[in-house]
Each structure stands twice: as C-alpha cells, then as structure tokens.
Design an enzyme around this catalytic site. Structure first.
Site, mmCIF file in Angstrom:
data_model
loop_
_atom_site.group_PDB
_atom_site.id
_atom_site.type_symbol
_atom_site.label_atom_id
_atom_site.label_comp_id
_atom_site.label_asym_id
_atom_site.label_seq_id
_atom_site.Cartn_x
_atom_site.Cartn_y
_atom_site.Cartn_z
ATOM 1 N N ASP A 134 37.334 33.995 37.509
ATOM 2 C CA ASP A 134 36.980 34.897 38.595
ATOM 3 C C ASP A 134 37.758 36.197 38.365
ATOM 4 O O ASP A 134 38.537 36.316 37.417
ATOM 5 C CB ASP A 134 37.278 34.265 39.968
ATOM 6 C CG ASP A 134 36.439 34.927 41.075
ATOM 7 O OD1 ASP A 134 35.926 36.045 40.869
ATOM 8 O OD2 ASP A 134 36.292 34.332 42.161
HETATM 9 C C1 BGC Z 1 34.485 36.799 43.723
HETATM 10 C C2 BGC Z 1 33.362 36.260 42.864
HETATM 11 C C3 BGC Z 1 32.549 37.398 42.313
HETATM 12 C C4 BGC Z 1 33.461 38.321 41.531
HETATM 13 C C5 BGC Z 1 32.751 39.490 40.873
HETATM 14 C C6 BGC Z 1 35.278 37.876 43.020
HETATM 15 O O1 BGC Z 1 36.166 38.514 43.887
HETATM 16 O O2 BGC Z 1 35.316 35.728 44.095
HETATM 17 O O3 BGC Z 1 32.567 35.380 43.613
HETATM 18 O O4 BGC Z 1 31.508 36.928 41.515
HETATM 19 O O5 BGC Z 1 34.435 38.843 42.419
HETATM 20 O O6 BGC Z 1 32.329 40.425 41.773
#
Ligand code: BGC
Length: 766
Positions: A295
C-alpha cells in the site's frame, strides 16, 4: 494506433529503416516464445526477458511511482528511459500516459511497458453506488457489469490497473472504509468480490477494455481496533482463516492479477512485512500467480510501526515477505542492491518478485498493446453506463421503515411536496468517497429527478435547511418547517457528506452528524407524512430519529444516478428490494455486532435477558442467570444483516431437503417455496443460512451460504433450490486446516438473517 504512426514516420528515412532492420528485428525476437522446451509460453517469455535484464532494470520493475502532476519532468523521463520505473499511479491524461508508455517501450533498453494504476473503486466518471451500497444489491451480475463499465471508462484514459476490489470483511461501522467494503460477511464478500474481479478483468486480461484488478488490503484491515483507520488488528489465526481470508481466496480463484498488502499490523507483524500472509497462505497454500503491491508507502512504514529500524531493514522484511512492488516509497530502489551486495538477500529473491510482475504484464497483453486510443472505447457516461449506474443505485436502496405504508407516494393524489435537507440536491456529495474521477456535473440529484417525475402538476417546495450534513446552525429550520406545513408530504434527504467516510475518516459517534436529528424533530411536529432518505457511507445509529419519521429509505451514497433511482422507489415505480450487507447497531457501544456471532456459553434470549429497567435494586451479584447482553442495548441490533422491507410481503414455506442424512463429502439440496402474498410485483433476495451445531472449533450461530434474487407477481409462488456442497459446510478447525466434519446442521431459507423457516440434517461419516 499511436505506435503505428510513429513507426511509419521513422521508417520513411532509408537510413533509419536499415538501422531499424538491424536493431529492431532482433529486438522483435526479444520476447520470442521458442527456446526453453517444456515451459509454458508465458513463463518462457518471462524467462527470456529476465535473462536480459540488469539488476537496475529488475529493481526498476519493482518501483511504482506517483505521477508528476500533469507532465513528465526530465528526471522522470530519464528514469523511464533507464528502466527504473515499473508502474505509475494516478495519471489520467491519456496523452501523458501514452507518452510515458512510449518512453518506456521505445526508449528504454528492453521496452517493458508500464502498469498505470488508479483507484477506480466504484466507477470512473460515471459513479456507481459505494461498494457497500453495491453489496446491498446482492446481485453479482450487476456488480460485475458495474466493474466492466468502470474498466471501460478508466481504460479509455490509459489506466490499465485498478486498486479494487476492496474485500476487507468489516464488522465496524465506525471505520470509514466500511464504505469501500462489501460488508460484514465472508460469503457475500467472496461472491461479490469475485464478480468485481471478473468485471474488471473479463475472461482474458489481454482483451481490449479490461484492466488488472487488485484485491485489497491483505489482510485483516477491516478489524482495525475501535474502527480507527490504520489501527492495529489482532485476529486469531482461526478467525482470520474463517472470516477475513475467504474473500481473498475467492479473488485468487477468480484470477485476480494483483493483491495489495495492508497498512495494518496483524498480531504484531504489519501485513506489508508478513511472511505468513504472503508466503505461506497466498503463495504456498493458494498458489497465487500474480503479484503483490504494497500500500502507499507501507514498506517504509514498517519502520514507523516499529518492526524495523530503518528503510533498509524495511526493504529486507518486505522482500522476504513477498511484496513484489513498492508503491510510492523507495526503500527497494534505494536499498535492494546494497542488501544483495551484503549477501543478506539473494538474486533469486529479486528475480522471483520481478517475474511475478512481468507475468502480469504479459498476461495483460501490454507488450502487444501498450498504447491507448480513446476513440476505440465507448463514450464516457453513455446511456448504457448511466442505465447500469441507475439500476445499481435502484437495487442498492434498502427500505428500513415504512409505518402506515406511507411509501410509495401516490403522485396522482399529491398536490405539493416538500423536499428538504442538505443532501437533496448535491451532485457531488451523493457520489460518496473515493471518486477521484467522478464527474459531479453528470450526477442526477433527487431534487431534479423528483421535479422531473412529478412534472408541473405537483408543487415542489425545496429548502436545503442545512448547509452541510455537519451544520449545527438552525437558521434554516423555520423555512423548512413552513415548507413542510404547506405541503402534503415531506421528504428529507439527510446523512453524511462524502468526506465523512472513506480512508482516514472514521467516526466514534455514528449518529446523524450536525443538527440533522433536530431538523427531523422540527419537521415531525408539522404532523405531515415524513420520509427520511439517508445517504451515508456507513450504517448510522438512528435511535434518536426513529420516532420522528414515518419511513426511512437507506440510500448509501448512490452515485451519479442516485436521484432517479430514489425517485422510482419513493413513487412506487419499483419496489425496494435491497438487503443490508451489514448489521445496523442500536448504539455504537454494541459494535462489533454481527449476525454470524458465536453462541457463547450464556446466550441471551427474550426469556433470559433483563434490561437495565428490569433488574431489581440491590440484586445480589451472581453468575447464574446472567446472559451475554448489554443492560442498556439488549443483545440484538436495530436492523439485522440481510434485512430490508418491500412494498409487498413474501412468505416462505415447505422447506425440503434431498435427505436428512447426508454422507460426508456429498452435497445436499435444499428447497423452499417463496410466495408474494402482497399486491405489488417485486424482487426478493432469498437467503440461505446454515448452522453447524457442534464443531472442532465453535461455529457461528448462522452462516450465509447462498442467495438468489427473484421477481414475483402478486400471488405467485416459486420454488427456490440451493445445493450445499461439502465446501459450503467446511471450516478451518483447530489445526488451521479446512475440514468437513460429520454432525448435525440446521438450515434456514428466508428473507433475512432472522429467517425462521428451518430444516435439519445430519452429515454421517459412513
Ligand atoms: C489506500 C489504498 C489505495 C492507495 C493508492 C492508500 O492510501 O489505502 O487503498 O489504493 O492509497 O491510492
């Protein structure tokens, strides 16, 4: 098309043509499929490419970089040319995406195309209901269609990878990300999550208009303590396997290309450095062949968690655990080479991670088609897409209350109607959370749809009354009261603005925010029929408004076409049929409260429960006669999982089994008759639940194992049939293995998790 034009331009020069022959022809062979005998074609292509890659190029494939705010700076061009970037996220300008691809494909040494990622969570420009709302449709085919529509719109801008579906089972409405989830149940999550994967990816990822999916967040994120985002999770392995992991397993079985590691700490080992999750479960047990992306900066954050001392150690842990690609942070880029030189990691470890990424890129057909021609896609928000969004919104609506059958409203007998509230006419807020690309300009609001529906015969008195759902000011209330007083009926659009749910937007108090409850009280005083339509990103506690409304229609955040969908239900064009994918508590202190709970050693029943008002003063403290409940909230929720009213009634009868004794490993068929006993044609979502009475580990009091959506005319009956396969009766036991046990089972068929029509069978070991 983009590529062909460039090549045509190049080959006009004879010198370039000759050079091209010498240079490109062997190049065309780069990914040739002959060579290593006996290997699958994909593996052969990967192996061939890997053999040509330098360490820098390999580590480059493992880097995912955020886009550059509308251009490609020189440093980025150089990085792309040098093969130091494997993926970009958050670029949606097709010209920039094509140019990035061109640099990667035509100017880098090996020409490896980029994966372009984006959070396409519930629609792109055309916005579907939030995932929790989509789950209320219990309609896998519609969910698949919605994801297909989203894929087409997103792919037309060059996006080829979405970070969806989010399949974190969660039993905590405080958690803002419940909006993005498919609710509290592993089975519903598994079926709908797999449908989303199919919708995004199609049958073949290389087909035009498909995009790679990413099942997230692996794993356990939905159990964040106290519903506070990014918080610690402590999930015993047995519960992890029986509740949180099944949707991911289903996504893997559905062929999901990628998985995202969670931010959260799981039993002391943050998911992004968790070998048990990514090595043992995902690869060894499930045989996952795609790749894992971290993530956002979640590898770097291993140090913030306190698992590692610095970025280098974080890279070491994440690589060891099996994270193939690093999103946003740069611990791999900065430290893998050094770790390799020190002999702390092996080149085989890096190779394995890179191969996973390349395999997906080949599967996506990116080497053949790296460029995007927007004109080869259907128009954004075309009538078909709007129709899909409208149907999804319609089917997501859950009718919670309908006293005196105040709904549906009869347009013919209506002279005037008051439309009140901060969410009646707000095209932006109705889209909900995670709509980076959603176009509020095409949203059809409830106010505009109602005006269109009732035409000029009915006077519409609109008062916003509150600036936002959070407003405390009562300045607009008298105007709202006057509008209600001068109308035949009142519809109030309340709930939460989009920003009150979603990532990092958790709430500890889940009542209607601001002064909305007071607004309802004021309007109720008018004595007019009062219908509350609630647009929200989570289940809300509604105790303080129940007595001030005649009907409550729960609309979640319904997306672009929320207005017409809500109008159709309010005016009876269609009966509501959505069912709750998550339990609604009475009070936040009941959380977590969910239907598939364990029985406990002292279960509460209507006979045994004593409320705070019933216990005698100075009653002696004793453990006998006490049951598992809250003195002030009881033991049941406000609305159970699977619940939702209709404009008709359905009755269930004649439950029959293929046999009352079933040999271990054999299926059992369950049938029942569903009858529409009311006077309106409507859909019903028929649900099947089981209980395994005795287990090697204790089993939930009910578990959803099947559902069907059917449509019945008034007076009509239909026999529904479900086949329970051995897998449906299996669970992870004490030794963490999936087992089937002989023993007694109950099975229910009905319209909610409180279904009462029950049969019994025994699984025998002979
Ligand atoms: C979130 C993810 C997301 C990623 C990219 C993160 O903060 O937890 O779910 O896909 O950002 O935007």
């Amino acid at each position: 098309m983009f590529r062909t034009n460039r090549i045509k331009r190049l080959v006009r020069s004879p010198a370039v043509f000759l050079m091209a022959l010498l240079f490109f022809l062997p190049g065309l062979n780069l990914y040739a499929t002959e060579g290593v005998p006996g290997m699958h074609e994909l593996d052969r292509r990967v192996a061939d490419l890997m053999a040509r890659m330098t360490l820098t190029e390999k580590i480059g494939q493992m880097a995912q970089v955020n886009a550059f705010g509308g251009g490609i700076p020189v440093a980025a061009q150089e990085a792309l040319t040098a093969g130091r970037i494997g993926s970009i996220l958050n670029e949606v300008n097709v010209n920039i995406v094509n140019e990035m691809q061109r640099i990667a494909v035509e100017e880098s040494r090996l020409g490896i195309p980029l994966m372009i990622g984006r959070d396409v969570i519930h629609g792109f420009k055309t916005v579907l209901p939030i995932p929790l709302g989509q789950a209320a449709t219990w309609n896998p085919e519609l969910v698949r269609k919605g994801a297909r529509m989203s894929a087409l719109e997103a792919a037309s801008t060059g996006i080829n990878w979405t970070f969806a579906p989010m399949i974190d089972v969660t039993r905590d409405p405080r958690w803002g990300r419940i909006a993005e989830s498919l609710g509290e149940d592993p089975y519903l999550h598994s079926v709908l999550g797999a449908a989303m994967v199919k919708g995004f990816q199609g049958d073949d990822l290389a087909e035009h208009g498909t995009i790679a999916a990413c099942a997230k967040h692996f794993a356990g994120y939905g159990a964040s303590e106290s519903g506070r985002d990014y918080n610690t999770t402590n999930i015993p392995e047995n519960e992890l396997r029986n509740v949180y992991l099944p949707p991911f397993h289903a996504a893997v079985e559905a062929g999901v290309a990628t998985i995202m590691a969670s931010f959260s700490d799981l039993d002391g080992i943050p998911a992004s450095g968790n070998r048990f999750l990514m090595r043992q479960v995902l690869r060894e047990e499930w045989g996952f062949e795609g790749f894992v992306v971290s993530d956002w900066a979640s590898i770097e954050q291993l140090t913030v968690h306190g698992l590692t001392a610095n970025d280098k150690e974080a890279a070491f842990e994440a690589l060891g655990a099996g994270v193939n690609m690093e999103m946003a942070s740069t611990t791999y880029t900065n430290h893998l080479e050094e770790l390799l030189q020190e002999g702390r990691i092996s080149i085989q470890q890096i190779d394995e991670m890179v191969e996973g990424i390349l395999r997906v890129k080949f599967r996506m057909g990116l080497f053949e088609n790296p460029y995007t021609d927007p004109s080869s896609y259907p128009a954004i928000s075309n009538p078909e897409h709007l129709a899909t969004a409208r149907l999804a919104a319609l089917q997501s609506l859950v009718l919670l209350e309908n006293r005196n059958k105040v709904l549906p409203i009869n347009k013919e007998t209506l002279g005037s109607i008051a439309i009140i509230g901060p969410l009646a006419d707000d095209g932006y807020e109705q889209m909900g959370t995670w709509v980076f690309d959603g176009d509020a300009g095409i949203s059809q609001t409830p106010l505009s749809a109602i005006r269109e529906f009732v035409g000029t015969d009915v006077r519409v008195n609109h008062v916003r009354a509150m600036e936002t759902s959070r407003s405390r000011s009562v300045d607009g209330f008298e105007k709202a009261r006057a509008a209600a007083e001068s109308s035949d009926a009142v519809i109030v659009f309340l709930g939460e603005e989009a920003i009150l749910s979603g990532e990092a937007h958790s709430r500890a108090d889940i009542d209607l925010p601001g002064n909305q409850a007071e607004l309802l009280r004021v309007l109720h005083e008018t004595g007019k029929p009062l219908i509350a339509v609630i647009l929200a990103g989570r289940p809300l506690t509604l105790e303080n408004v129940l007595d001030h409304t005649d009907a409550i229609l729960y609309a979640w955040h319904p997306g672009t076409m929320g207005g017409p969908a809500i109008t159709d239900v309010l005016f009876g064009v269609e009966s509501p049929a959505g069912k709750l994918p998550v339990t609604f508590p009475k009070m936040v202190g009941q959380v977590p409260i969910y239907y598939a709970h364990k029985h406990t050693g002292k279960p509460a029943t209507a006979d045994t429960f004593r409320s705070i008002d019933d216990i005698p003063v100075r009653m002696p403290q004793s453990s006998s006669g006490f049951v598992s409940s809250h003195l002030d909230a009881g033991y049941s929720p406000r609305y159970p999982f699977g619940y939702g009213l209709s404009y008709t009634e359905f009755s269930y009868s004649d439950i029959r089994l293929s046999g009352n004794r079933v040999a271990l490993g054999e299926p059992v068929t369950v049938k029942a008759v569903v009858t529409n006993t009311g006077d309106v044609e409507a859909d019903e979502i028929v649900q099947l639940y089981i209980r395994d009475l005795v287990g090697n580990v204790t089993r939930p009091v009910k578990e959803l194992k099947g559902f069907q959506r059917l449509r019945l005319q008034p007076g009509d009956s239909q026999t529904v049939e479900f086949v329970l396969e051995p897998d449906d009766l299996a669970f992870y036991g004490r030794d963490m293995k999936l087992i089937n046990e002989p023993g007694d089972f109950h099975v229910w068929i009905g319209g909610s998790s409180e279904a009462e029509l029950r049969a019994e069978f025994t699984v025998t070991s002979d």
